[in-house]
Enzyme design. Structure first.
Site, PDB file in Angstrom:
ATOM      1  N   CYS A 140       0.813  -1.267   0.075  1.00  0.00           N
ATOM      2  CA  CYS A 140       0.040  -0.050   0.008  1.00  0.00           C
ATOM      3  C   CYS A 140       0.730   1.250   0.153  1.00  0.00           C
ATOM      4  O   CYS A 140       1.759   1.355   0.910  1.00  0.00           O
ATOM      5  CB  CYS A 140      -0.800  -0.013   1.193  1.00  0.00           C
ATOM      6  N   GLU A 146      -8.695  -0.887  -2.652  1.00  0.00           N
ATOM      7  CA  GLU A 146      -9.031   0.585  -2.750  1.00  0.00           C
ATOM      8  C   GLU A 146     -10.277   0.848  -1.944  1.00  0.00           C
ATOM      9  O   GLU A 146     -10.431   1.730  -1.361  1.00  0.00           O
ATOM     10  CB  GLU A 146      -9.252   1.014  -4.266  1.00  0.00           C
TER      11      GLU A 146
HETATM   12 NI    NI Z   1      -3.510   1.070  -0.315  1.00  0.00          NI
END
Ligand code: NI
Length: 180
Positions: A104, A147
């Site tokens: 991420c 997401e």
């Molecule tokens: Ni992320």
């Protein structure tokens, strides 16, 4: 357009439930999307959610590059062009889940194995306010789930079943983990 600063884990904006977008075609949302795309392309990521750029709205963008799609099973091997998804809703198409490595942009340098639904349907609106409805498998399904979690204040370590798999990508000896 501008390249936006990415919020890192610990910033309150990443913990909030993001607000729905009332008008996807408003100038503010158009501007946000243009900047998110420029930012994602600049960092060469797979996906980005608006809270990651300090905007608590239900907007995500993502893509499945050809190189990544090739590593999938045949039925999930379709690359996906850069997609804008506003007010997304995800529906699992089966209860089957699989673990896969995720990274991420808000947790730079780290990766961990995360269970995700292998087959989903998602709906939402595009940047023109038109309805999008797609089925997704494999990495495509994974990046959309990752997401959309950002819109609900969830970072991937909160989904991990085995925290011992959390590692620095440099230690894993693989830097091809797509960040999103
Ligand atoms: Ni992320």
């Amino acid at each position: 357009m501008s390249i936006l600063k990415i919020a890192r884990a610990g910033h309150p904006v990443l913990k909030r439930v993001a607000e729905p977008v009332a008008d996807p075609t408003s100038p503010a949302i158009r501007h946000l999307i243009a900047d998110m795309i420029e930012t994602l392309v600049d960092i060469d990521g797979a996906g980005l959610a608006a809270p990651q750029v300090h905007v608590s709205r239900r907007v995500v963008i993502f893509r499945v590059p050809e190189e990544r799609a090739k590593r999938e099973d045949r039925e999930a091997a379709e690359p996906q062009p850069l997609t804008v998804l506003i007010n997304p809703v995800i529906e699992p198409m089966s209860t089957e889940m699989a673990e896969g490595l995720e990274a991420c942009l808000s947790l730079p340098g780290l990766a961990g194995r995360v269970p995700r639904y292998t087959h989903i349907r998602y709906r939402g609106l595009d940047h023109e306010g038109r309805a999008i409805e797609r089925e997704a498998r494999g990495f495509h399904a994974r990046v959309v789930q990752h997401e959309c979690d950002h819109l609900d204040g969830i970072l991937y370590p909160m989904r991990m079943a085995d925290m011992s798999t959390l590692a620095f990508t440099t230690e894993l000896g693989r830097d091809e983990v797509e960040e999103s």
